[in-house]
Design an enzyme around this catalytic site. Structure first.
Site, short mmCIF file in Angstrom:
data_model
loop_
_atom_site.label_atom_id
_atom_site.label_comp_id
_atom_site.label_asym_id
_atom_site.label_seq_id
_atom_site.Cartn_x
_atom_site.Cartn_y
_atom_site.Cartn_z
N GLY A 103 0.80 -1.23 0.00
CA GLY A 103 0.00 0.00 0.00
C GLY A 103 0.82 1.27 0.00
N CYS A 105 2.33 3.03 2.49
CA CYS A 105 3.56 3.11 3.29
C CYS A 105 4.76 2.57 2.51
CB CYS A 105 3.37 2.33 4.59
SG CYS A 105 4.84 2.29 5.59
N TYR A 251 3.44 16.66 8.37
CA TYR A 251 4.52 15.66 8.24
C TYR A 251 5.13 15.67 6.85
CZ TYR A 251 2.91 13.24 12.47
OH TYR A 251 2.56 12.91 13.74
N LEU A 399 -1.15 6.66 10.70
CA LEU A 399 0.25 6.26 10.71
C LEU A 399 0.33 4.77 10.44
CD1 LEU A 399 1.66 8.17 13.81
CD2 LEU A 399 2.00 8.74 11.40
N HIS A 530 25.61 4.68 29.65
CA HIS A 530 26.28 5.96 29.43
C HIS A 530 27.47 5.74 28.52
CE1 HIS A 530 27.89 9.92 30.22
NE2 HIS A 530 29.07 9.35 30.42
C1 LIG Z 1 4.81 10.49 1.82
C2 LIG Z 1 4.30 9.71 3.02
C3 LIG Z 1 5.18 9.36 4.01
C4 LIG Z 1 4.71 8.66 5.12
N1 LIG Z 1 5.61 8.34 6.10
C5 LIG Z 1 5.19 7.66 7.18
C6 LIG Z 1 6.11 7.29 8.20
O1 LIG Z 1 7.31 7.58 8.13
N2 LIG Z 1 5.64 6.61 9.26
C7 LIG Z 1 4.32 6.28 9.37
O2 LIG Z 1 3.95 5.66 10.36
N3 LIG Z 1 3.42 6.61 8.42
C8 LIG Z 1 3.84 7.29 7.33
N4 LIG Z 1 2.94 7.61 6.36
C9 LIG Z 1 1.53 7.22 6.55
C10 LIG Z 1 1.34 5.74 6.19
O3 LIG Z 1 1.81 5.52 4.88
C11 LIG Z 1 -0.12 5.36 6.29
O4 LIG Z 1 -0.61 5.71 7.57
C12 LIG Z 1 -0.28 3.86 6.11
O5 LIG Z 1 0.17 3.49 4.84
C13 LIG Z 1 -1.73 3.44 6.29
O6 LIG Z 1 -1.83 2.06 6.12
P1 LIG Z 1 -3.19 1.35 5.64
O7 LIG Z 1 -2.87 -0.11 5.63
O8 LIG Z 1 -4.30 1.83 6.44
O9 LIG Z 1 -3.44 1.87 4.16
P2 LIG Z 1 -2.58 1.86 2.84
O10 LIG Z 1 -1.14 1.74 3.11
O11 LIG Z 1 -3.03 3.04 2.05
O12 LIG Z 1 -3.02 0.51 2.11
C14 LIG Z 1 -4.31 0.29 1.62
C15 LIG Z 1 -4.26 -0.75 0.54
O13 LIG Z 1 -5.57 -1.09 0.19
C16 LIG Z 1 -5.67 -1.26 -1.22
N5 LIG Z 1 -7.08 -1.08 -1.58
C17 LIG Z 1 -7.84 0.04 -1.52
N6 LIG Z 1 -9.12 -0.24 -1.86
C18 LIG Z 1 -9.16 -1.56 -2.14
C19 LIG Z 1 -10.19 -2.44 -2.52
N7 LIG Z 1 -11.46 -2.04 -2.67
N8 LIG Z 1 -9.88 -3.74 -2.73
C20 LIG Z 1 -8.62 -4.19 -2.57
N9 LIG Z 1 -7.60 -3.40 -2.20
C21 LIG Z 1 -7.87 -2.11 -1.97
C22 LIG Z 1 -4.73 -0.19 -1.76
O14 LIG Z 1 -4.30 -0.55 -3.06
C23 LIG Z 1 -3.59 -0.26 -0.74
O15 LIG Z 1 -2.62 -1.18 -1.13
C24 LIG Z 1 3.36 8.30 5.22
C25 LIG Z 1 2.47 8.62 4.20
C26 LIG Z 1 2.93 9.32 3.10
C27 LIG Z 1 1.98 9.66 2.00
N1 LIG Z 2 6.75 10.54 9.45
C1 LIG Z 2 5.46 10.21 9.41
O1 LIG Z 2 4.96 9.49 10.26
C2 LIG Z 2 4.63 10.69 8.27
C3 LIG Z 2 5.21 11.27 7.16
C4 LIG Z 2 4.39 11.71 6.14
C5 LIG Z 2 3.03 11.55 6.23
N2 LIG Z 2 2.49 10.97 7.32
C6 LIG Z 2 1.02 10.82 7.44
O2 LIG Z 2 0.43 11.23 6.25
C7 LIG Z 2 -0.68 12.06 6.52
C8 LIG Z 2 -0.70 13.21 5.57
O3 LIG Z 2 0.40 14.10 5.83
P1 LIG Z 2 0.28 15.64 5.48
O4 LIG Z 2 1.54 16.32 5.86
O5 LIG Z 2 -0.24 15.79 4.10
O6 LIG Z 2 -0.93 16.08 6.40
P2 LIG Z 2 -0.96 16.82 7.82
O7 LIG Z 2 -2.36 16.71 8.28
O8 LIG Z 2 0.13 16.35 8.71
O9 LIG Z 2 -0.64 18.35 7.47
C9 LIG Z 2 -1.40 19.06 6.56
C10 LIG Z 2 -1.13 20.54 6.76
O10 LIG Z 2 -1.69 21.23 5.66
C11 LIG Z 2 -2.39 22.38 6.13
N3 LIG Z 2 -3.41 22.68 5.12
C12 LIG Z 2 -4.50 21.94 4.80
N4 LIG Z 2 -5.17 22.49 3.76
C13 LIG Z 2 -4.48 23.60 3.39
C14 LIG Z 2 -4.64 24.58 2.37
N5 LIG Z 2 -5.64 24.54 1.50
N6 LIG Z 2 -3.74 25.57 2.28
C15 LIG Z 2 -2.71 25.62 3.15
N7 LIG Z 2 -2.51 24.72 4.14
C16 LIG Z 2 -3.37 23.72 4.26
C17 LIG Z 2 -2.93 21.96 7.49
O11 LIG Z 2 -3.18 23.06 8.31
C18 LIG Z 2 -1.77 21.10 8.01
O12 LIG Z 2 -0.81 21.86 8.70
C19 LIG Z 2 -0.59 12.52 7.94
O13 LIG Z 2 -1.81 12.22 8.57
C20 LIG Z 2 0.53 11.74 8.54
O14 LIG Z 2 0.04 10.99 9.62
C21 LIG Z 2 3.27 10.56 8.35
#
Ligand SMILES: Cc1cc2nc3c(=O)[nH]c(=O)nc-3n(C[C@H](O)[C@H](O)[C@H](O)COP(=O)(O)OP(=O)(O)OC[C@H]3O[C@@H](n4cnc5c(N)ncnc54)[C@H](O)[C@@H]3O)c2cc1C
Ligand SMILES: NC(=O)c1ccc[n+]([C@@H]2O[C@H](COP(=O)([O-])OP(=O)(O)OC[C@H]3O[C@@H](n4cnc5c(N)ncnc54)[C@H](O)[C@@H]3O)[C@@H](O)[C@H]2O)c1
Length: 566
Positions: A103, A105, A251, A399, A530
């Site tokens: 997915g 992540c 984030y 997350l 330490h």
């Molecule tokens: C750029 C970025 C960086 C991130 N970094 C971090 C991080 O460092 N640490 C962290 O904890 N989180 C991070 N996140 C958030 C994290 O990726 C998500 O919270 C996590 O992937 C959610 O997991 P999930 O299993 O709920 O969904 P997803 O990972 O979105 O997986 C859902 C899966 O369901 C499949 N699917 C959807 N609909 C259907 C259907 N009807 N039938 C079959 N399959 C389907 C999709 O293809 C997908 O593979 C990041 C997100 C982004 C965008």
């Molecule tokens: N290291 C990590 O764990 C990690 C890294 C990347 C993403 N993620 C997950 O992915 C999700 C998405 O991350 P994200 O950074 O997109 O969302 P976020 O919710 O962390 O931040 C979105 C930001 O955009 C601002 N915003 C929203 N609409 C706006 C607009 N129209 N104009 C200007 N500012 C606006 C909000 O006020 C907020 O500060 C998060 O929920 C996070 O949990 C986690």
């Protein structure tokens, strides 16, 4: 099945009810609640006179009402974590995946972004001549090649995706390719558009929805994938713009500002709220601004929305961004930049799930409503039997590790062992240089909660600096702080926030303490090696003043001593 004793379905743990003739170490076990009858291989031979709780290996399924005990729709980290735990609990399990295993992540999130951060972080460190010189190191000019950095991210994602797939296949989880759709609360239909060779219908005692999320793009912002894009495109690192506007300072915005500035871009943040990093503890956000924003080529506009974006042409025509005051709703500015990254949060992906088939619907933000046990709630707010939803799709905590933990929790509940995940014990981290991490409440939220619940005079805060840590100083990385918010009457930890070197790794001592309800007056007696960065937390614990005495745990008797001969 002659001679088997029946035990009530409501039994709190799996109960052994008989053994198969001739199979000394195999026995039929009734699972409490709605999980099926199973044949288990016992750790010890079974004696008919005894009814015991079974902690043994699953061998086969005894009763076959459904194709599977559990079918999971979506195989991101949430679905994967749930599948592993289900198999451990003896459930015949299948995942239905419509796009790519792992997915968001693995393919478009945590994994590739950390690869980009690792490579660009090295570039930043090596280019910091002052830092290097302070360690006695001289480095010539440091350059990088964009494509190999991009390849590192792509290759890592594909390696981890392969590992995840194999980990499921090895333990016998069936991977069904297709987009899953609910037929009822025991039936899932799956298919792929344009593929007649793929698809089918399966039944399961339990179903988990784990369909995740996709980038949320506000209205008025057309994504062309070249000059205006989301993290999905940015992770491919197809180019490094000279000037990039990042909409949103959460984030994704922060992590990409770290990557882009290390690789030479100038960044402009556009943030709707009055300050950057609005979701973080205010004091930490302020320090983060001092360490991660001010010294870098970053400027920002806060309290404004990006209301209209006109894509450009790389190297030819700039992208135009219209800024509107968040409060007055008046257009206040227009920017011309080379590219725009939209990082304004994520929207749940529930398209095509057919929730009405189980009398459920998404909430007003599009999330699947769930109970604290991850059961899907129907239109009247009652749990739908046997259907659960975990991860980004329910919006409780977006997350990766939260999705996986919710999956484990859902499986526990379907096995009849009631489980509620304490989301306040789930750590979070932003992998900038240095990192930011936290668990529990911000100081503002903790004080608000305390006022509401009548213990505001009991909230205390203790802080420490990385400058007081020998290991951080040895690394010449003394920038950073940690703070803990706690109750001085009970020693309960309400929140811990860290900004500094390896903060993402350091937070786990605090999150485990919250999860296991350890009190500060006890943890302060634990010993930290330490010199290590973990002493930053030790400082916090030791610096806290709690009115309650330590529990007996902290003074538990040591193992018997060997007599010493003098
Ligand atoms: C750029 C970025 C960086 C991130 N970094 C971090 C991080 O460092 N640490 C962290 O904890 N989180 C991070 N996140 C958030 C994290 O990726 C998500 O919270 C996590 O992937 C959610 O997991 P999930 O299993 O709920 O969904 P997803 O990972 O979105 O997986 C859902 C899966 O369901 C499949 N699917 C959807 N609909 C259907 C259907 N009807 N039938 C079959 N399959 C389907 C999709 O293809 C997908 O593979 C990041 C997100 C982004 C965008
Ligand atoms: N290291 C990590 O764990 C990690 C890294 C990347 C993403 N993620 C997950 O992915 C999700 C998405 O991350 P994200 O950074 O997109 O969302 P976020 O919710 O962390 O931040 C979105 C930001 O955009 C601002 N915003 C929203 N609409 C706006 C607009 N129209 N104009 C200007 N500012 C606006 C909000 O006020 C907020 O500060 C998060 O929920 C996070 O949990 C986690």
């Amino acid at each position: 099945m002659r001679g088997f004793q029946r035990t009530p379905q409501s039994a709190p743990a799996p109960v052994l009810i008989g053994r198969f003739q001739g199979l000394q170490r195999h026995a039929l076990v009734i699972q409490p609640s709605n999980a099926p009858l199973k044949v288990y291989q016992l750790a010890r031979p079974f004696r008919q006179s005894q009814r015991r709780v079974c902690r043994a290996l699953t061998v086969a399924q005894a009763k076959k009402d459904y194709d599977y005990d559990l079918v999971i729709i979506g195989c991101g980290v949430g679905g994967h974590g749930a599948a592993l735990h289900a198999v451990e609990c003896g459930m015949k399990t299948a995942v239905v995946e419509g796009h790519d295993i792992g997915g968001t992540c693995v393919n478009r999130g945590c994994v590739p972004s950390k690869a980009l951060l690792a490579a660009s972080g090295r570039v930043r460190e090596l280019q910091n001549a002052m830092h290097m010189k302070a360690l006695g190191i001289q480095v010539g000019s440091v350059t990088y090649e964009r494509q190999p950095i991009a390849d590192h991210a792509t290759n890592l994602a594909s390696t981890i995706q392969g590992n995840l797939k194999r980990s499921l296949e090895t333990i016998g989880v069936d991977i069904l390719i297709g987009a899953g759709k609910l037929v009822d609360n025991h039936t899932v239909k799956y298919s792929l558009p344009g593929r007649v060779d793929v698809g089918g219908t399966v039944t399961a005692r339990n179903i988990i929805i784990a369909t995740g999320s996709v980038p949320f793009v506000p209205p008025g912002i057309p994504i062309d994938g070249k000059t205006v894009f989301t993290s999905d495109h940015a992770l491919k690192l197809e180019w490094v713009p000279n000037w990039i506007a990042i909409i949103g300072s959460g984030y994704i915005g922060l992590e990409f500002s770290d990557v882009y500035t290390a690789l030479g871009s100038e960044v402009t943040f556009i943030e709707a709220m009055d300050s950057l990093m609005p979701g973080f503890d205010k004091e930490i956000a302020k320090m983060a601004q001092r360490l991660l924003i001010n010294p870098r080529k970053i400027d920002y506009h806060t309290g404004v929305l990006a209301t209209k974006v006109t894509p450009g042409v790389p190297g030819v025509k700039p992208v135009i961004v219209e800024l509107t005051d968040f409060k007055t709703k008046k257009v206040v500015n227009e920017l011309e930049v080379d590219a725009v990254l939209v990082a304004t949060g994520r929207a749940p992906y529930t398209q095509g799930l057919n929730l009405p088939a189980i009398n459920a619907e998404v909430d007003r933000r599009g999330f699947v409503p769930v109970s604290e046990k991850m059961e899907v709630l129907d239109k009247s707010g009652k749990p739908v039997t046997n259907v659960f939803c975990i991860g980004d799709a329910n919006g409780k905590y977006m997350l990766a590790h939260a999705a996986s933990a919710q999956g484990i929790s859902a499986v526990e509940n379907m096995c009849g062992r009631p489980h509620v995940l304490n989301h306040l014990s789930v750590p979070a981290a932003c992998f900038t240089h240095p990192e930011v991490s936290f668990v529990g409440l911000t100081e503002e939220a903790a004080r608000e909660q305390a006022t509401k619940d009548g213990y505001s005079d009991k909230v205390a805060v203790v802080k420490t600096s990385f400058k007081a840590n020998s290991k951080a100083l040895a690394e010449k990385e003394g920038d950073g702080m940690a703070k803990m918010i706690y109750r001085k009457d009970t020693g309960e930890i309400l929140g811990v926030h860290i900004l500094g070197l390896h903060a993402a790794d350091l937070i786990h001592e605090a999150s485990n303490a919250v999860a296991t309800k350890q009190r500060v007056q006890d943890i302060k007696f634990t010993v930290h090696a330490h010199p290590t960065l973990s002493e930053v937390l030790d400082e916090l614990f030791k610096g806290a003043h709690v009115d309650s005495a330590p529990s007996k745990v902290a003074f538990a008797a040591q193992p018997a001593k060997t007599p010493v001969t003098v």
